[in-house]
Design an enzyme around this catalytic site. Sequence first.
Site, PDB file in Angstrom:
ATOM      1  NE  ARG A  34      -5.308  10.755 -11.464  1.00 41.04           N
ATOM      2  CZ  ARG A  34      -5.703  11.093 -10.230  1.00 41.04           C
ATOM      3  NH1 ARG A  34      -6.732  10.465  -9.661  1.00 41.04           N
ATOM      4  NH2 ARG A  34      -5.084  12.063  -9.573  1.00 41.04           N
ATOM      5  N   GLY A  85     -13.601  15.280  -3.008  1.00 39.61           N
ATOM      6  CA  GLY A  85     -12.623  16.311  -3.347  1.00 39.61           C
ATOM      7  C   GLY A  85     -12.016  16.059  -4.722  1.00 39.61           C
ATOM      8  CG  ASP A  91      -5.265   9.119   0.324  1.00 39.32           C
ATOM      9  OD1 ASP A  91      -5.441  10.248   0.836  1.00 39.32           O
ATOM     10  OD2 ASP A  91      -5.534   8.850  -0.857  1.00 39.32           O
ATOM     11  NE  ARG A 130      -8.099   7.408   2.087  1.00 34.95           N
ATOM     12  CZ  ARG A 130      -8.329   6.535   1.105  1.00 34.95           C
ATOM     13  NH1 ARG A 130      -8.300   5.237   1.345  1.00 34.95           N
ATOM     14  NH2 ARG A 130      -8.577   6.946  -0.123  1.00 34.95           N
TER      15      ARG A 130
HETATM   16  C1  S3P Z   1      -6.051  11.862  -4.901  1.00 34.44           C
HETATM   17  C2  S3P Z   1      -5.003  12.592  -4.432  1.00 34.44           C
HETATM   18  C3  S3P Z   1      -4.767  12.848  -3.004  1.00 34.44           C
HETATM   19  C4  S3P Z   1      -5.543  11.882  -2.129  1.00 34.44           C
HETATM   20  C5  S3P Z   1      -6.954  11.670  -2.577  1.00 34.44           C
HETATM   21  C6  S3P Z   1      -7.003  11.181  -4.012  1.00 34.44           C
HETATM   22  C7  S3P Z   1      -6.208  11.734  -6.364  1.00 34.44           C
HETATM   23  O1  S3P Z   1      -5.169  14.161  -2.713  1.00 34.44           O
HETATM   24  O2  S3P Z   1      -5.532  12.319  -0.790  1.00 34.44           O
HETATM   25  O3  S3P Z   1      -7.563  10.694  -1.758  1.00 34.44           O
HETATM   26  O4  S3P Z   1      -6.898  10.797  -6.823  1.00 34.44           O
HETATM   27  O5  S3P Z   1      -5.627  12.543  -7.078  1.00 34.44           O
HETATM   28  P1  S3P Z   1      -4.150  15.381  -2.959  1.00 34.44           P
HETATM   29  O6  S3P Z   1      -3.643  15.205  -4.322  1.00 34.44           O
HETATM   30  O7  S3P Z   1      -4.936  16.652  -2.866  1.00 34.44           O
HETATM   31  O8  S3P Z   1      -3.130  15.263  -1.885  1.00 34.44           O
END
Ligand code: S3P
Length: 434
Positions: free
Chosen positions: A28, A102, A321, A394
């Site tokens: 962020r 992701g 997580d 993890r």
């Molecule tokens: C994250 C949100 C989570 C988490 C990922 C990081 C983030 O995913 O599992 O490791 O930084 O917004 P989700 O929001 O899809 O659950």
Amino acid sequence: MDKIKIKSSDYIFKGDIQVPADKSIGHRALFIASLNKEMTKISNLAMSEDVRTISSDLQTTIKCLADIGVQFAEVKGNIFVRGRGAKEFVPSEGILDCGNSGTTARLIIGLLSGQKFESKLDGDSSLRTRPMNRVIQPLEKMGASISSTEGNLPLVVSASQLKGGKFNLELGSAQVKTALIFAALCAEGETRLKEIKKSRNHTEIMLKSCTNNLTIEKDEIIIQPEPKVEIESFDVPGDPSSAAFFIVAALINKNSELIIRNVCLNSTRIHFIEILKKMGGEIETVNAHEINGELIGDILVKSSNLKSIKIEKDSIPMVIDEIPILSLACALAEGTSEVLDAGELRFKESDRIRTTVSELRKLGSDIEETDDGILIKGKDNLKGSDCESHMDHRIAMMIAIAGTIAKGVTSIKEPECVSISFPNFFETLNNFRK
Ligand code: S3P
């Protein structure tokens, strides 16, 4: 590195450690700095060492943002970012490669969906299997035009003029929430996002610290477009999700007394500590203070006798997580523990319901997979075995911590994936050898 071996009874978790900087806040900080037309300094970003087999998620984010015109420079370990403002990014010459991340993919899809140009995105073979529909569908409701391969990467985000409005966030995903917030910053008119399930709230906290364009009313996030982002610096605290591995290591091993310094203590991130305390864990947070609106402090933890727990419903997004490492704590707790309503785990770097169960079972745990959760009958010991990371950081770290207590030797295949979030994990673990 093909395999790593961990021998139990070799470790004592006494002393003082720091964990890598928080990955979610790091992503962020990079995105929000990209919205600032002036220079932002980001200190303590979880960047990699020089020689690495796998690049970290944050390197991926930097590369993608640089491809759309953001300038980055590293000086004495700090990252300096000159951003462009919400709607002034430029088209990338090539495909934006989101690697294994992701978070990078979903956040950048949100940011790109309201730009004046087309972008192509892709990721590695693991990311290509992870669902992007969760951001595509709500963004389409705002007017985005995204064509994908059945809701997955690779995909193309076309130029669109987005429109604000009222939307519900059903999934409890901070990635989806953040994608929509970034899209709303590029939309026409006000956007109101209603949170049905609470998820990590760093985006809201960080944006509030540097614009007037985001306000919160009860469970609604209200965003006005085209923010003027003014921020000189972000200082990224330690990652509680990385700290979780050493917290559980200290709890389950005898004679531990560990301090983990400078960790983010945001309540949407340390819910796992509340769960471990309910299980009987002796854990304390001290020296709490605020930086950039986030609570930061130290965590003290001692060896403890744990008892079983039920983890379910609204608490799942806040511990999403930490479920693999919490499952290890449950495997060594007295009684039967249940993880319910956690189907989201199937969409992480691996299917974490399946991989947590398969690896803990190899280590002798009495553990069962359900459709959307895990049942774990606690025992007072585990046995060493040959395990595999499934290329999920993890899962690799959970097995390694299990290996410190499982009788004999535990091996982990493809352990290098720990680099995704904790590049010096094995060095840190080695420092606790007797
Ligand atoms: C994250 C949100 C989570 C988490 C990922 C990081 C983030 O995913 O599992 O490791 O930084 O917004 P989700 O929001 O899809 O659950």
